[in-house]
Write a protein that holds these residues in place. Structure first.
Motif, mmCIF file in Angstrom:
data_model
loop_
_atom_site.group_PDB
_atom_site.id
_atom_site.type_symbol
_atom_site.label_atom_id
_atom_site.label_comp_id
_atom_site.label_asym_id
_atom_site.label_seq_id
_atom_site.Cartn_x
_atom_site.Cartn_y
_atom_site.Cartn_z
ATOM 1 N N MET A 1 0.837 -1.182 0.000
ATOM 2 C CA MET A 1 0.000 0.000 0.000
ATOM 3 C C MET A 1 0.885 1.249 0.000
ATOM 4 O O MET A 1 1.895 1.287 0.684
ATOM 5 C CB MET A 1 -0.909 -0.007 1.225
ATOM 6 N N MET A 2 0.493 2.243 -0.765
ATOM 7 C CA MET A 2 1.185 3.534 -0.786
ATOM 8 C C MET A 2 0.323 4.550 -0.057
ATOM 9 O O MET A 2 -0.905 4.463 -0.103
ATOM 10 C CB MET A 2 1.354 4.045 -2.213
ATOM 11 N N LEU A 55 -8.761 3.221 -3.820
ATOM 12 C CA LEU A 55 -8.149 4.508 -3.546
ATOM 13 C C LEU A 55 -8.954 5.124 -2.414
ATOM 14 O O LEU A 55 -10.188 5.133 -2.470
ATOM 15 C CB LEU A 55 -8.202 5.375 -4.806
ATOM 16 N N PHE A 56 -8.273 5.607 -1.386
ATOM 17 C CA PHE A 56 -8.951 6.215 -0.245
ATOM 18 C C PHE A 56 -8.493 7.647 -0.086
ATOM 19 O O PHE A 56 -7.302 7.933 -0.180
ATOM 20 C CB PHE A 56 -8.606 5.472 1.052
ATOM 21 N N GLN A 60 -12.882 7.900 2.729
ATOM 22 C CA GLN A 60 -13.739 7.821 1.544
ATOM 23 C C GLN A 60 -13.124 6.831 0.554
ATOM 24 O O GLN A 60 -12.020 7.054 0.068
ATOM 25 C CB GLN A 60 -13.884 9.200 0.900
ATOM 26 N N LYS A 61 -13.836 5.758 0.273
ATOM 27 C CA LYS A 61 -13.300 4.667 -0.545
ATOM 28 C C LYS A 61 -13.799 4.753 -1.983
ATOM 29 O O LYS A 61 -14.984 4.954 -2.232
ATOM 30 C CB LYS A 61 -13.723 3.327 0.054
ATOM 31 N N ARG A 115 -4.605 6.944 0.249
ATOM 32 C CA ARG A 115 -4.034 5.596 0.271
ATOM 33 C C ARG A 115 -4.369 4.891 -1.039
ATOM 34 O O ARG A 115 -5.508 4.897 -1.492
ATOM 35 C CB ARG A 115 -4.598 4.782 1.438
ATOM 36 N N TYR A 116 -3.359 4.310 -1.640
ATOM 37 C CA TYR A 116 -3.493 3.516 -2.851
ATOM 38 C C TYR A 116 -3.361 2.066 -2.398
ATOM 39 O O TYR A 116 -2.280 1.641 -2.014
ATOM 40 C CB TYR A 116 -2.386 3.856 -3.844
ATOM 41 N N ALA A 117 -4.461 1.317 -2.398
ATOM 42 C CA ALA A 117 -4.433 -0.041 -1.835
ATOM 43 C C ALA A 117 -4.993 -1.059 -2.805
ATOM 44 O O ALA A 117 -5.839 -0.769 -3.602
ATOM 45 C CB ALA A 117 -5.221 -0.067 -0.537
#
Length: 117
Positions: A1-2, A55-56, A60-61, A115-117
């Motif tokens: 995750m970034m 993407l968060f 917020q997803k 967050r890039y997950a």
């Protein structure tokens, strides 16, 4: 995750008329900063983003539905990516964009964690 943190938001970066947010890292020029959300990555390891990832913006997803052909390259090289909150059209798709659902702009402020997950 970034993860990255929103450092600043340009005066013209967010518009309810355009379902688009342009992200850059801190290397963006002053002109680009007017139209961009500036993010600072917490790590240097940029992960490759794929369809189906999430993407968060804080809590917020968003689900990634389409990834432009140069999106990952631009994200790695200059922290730049466009987030589009609408259906990806076959003809007008941006090469550096992530197309996400739901089709609504997130609430973003300085300090928002992306967050890039």
């Amino acid at each position: 995750m970034m993860e990255s943190v929103v450092m600043s938001i340009g005066k013209e970066a967010i518009s309810q008329k355009e379902p688009l947010i342009i992200l850059f890292d801190e290397s963006a020029t002053e002109e680009l900063r007017k139209f961009s959300v500036i993010q600072q990555f917490k790590t240097k390891d940029i992960k490759k983003i794929a369809v189906g990832d999430c993407l968060f913006f804080d809590d917020q997803k968003y689900t990634i539905k389409s990834v432009g052909p140069v999106a990952n390259q631009h994200l790695e090289e200059m922290g730049h990516i466009s987030i589009v909150f609408k259906e990806a059209g076959s003809e007008d798709q941006l090469a550096n964009a992530l197309y996400v659902e739901p089709f609504e702009l997130p609430n973003i402020k300085e300090g928002t964690v992306i967050r890039y997950a």
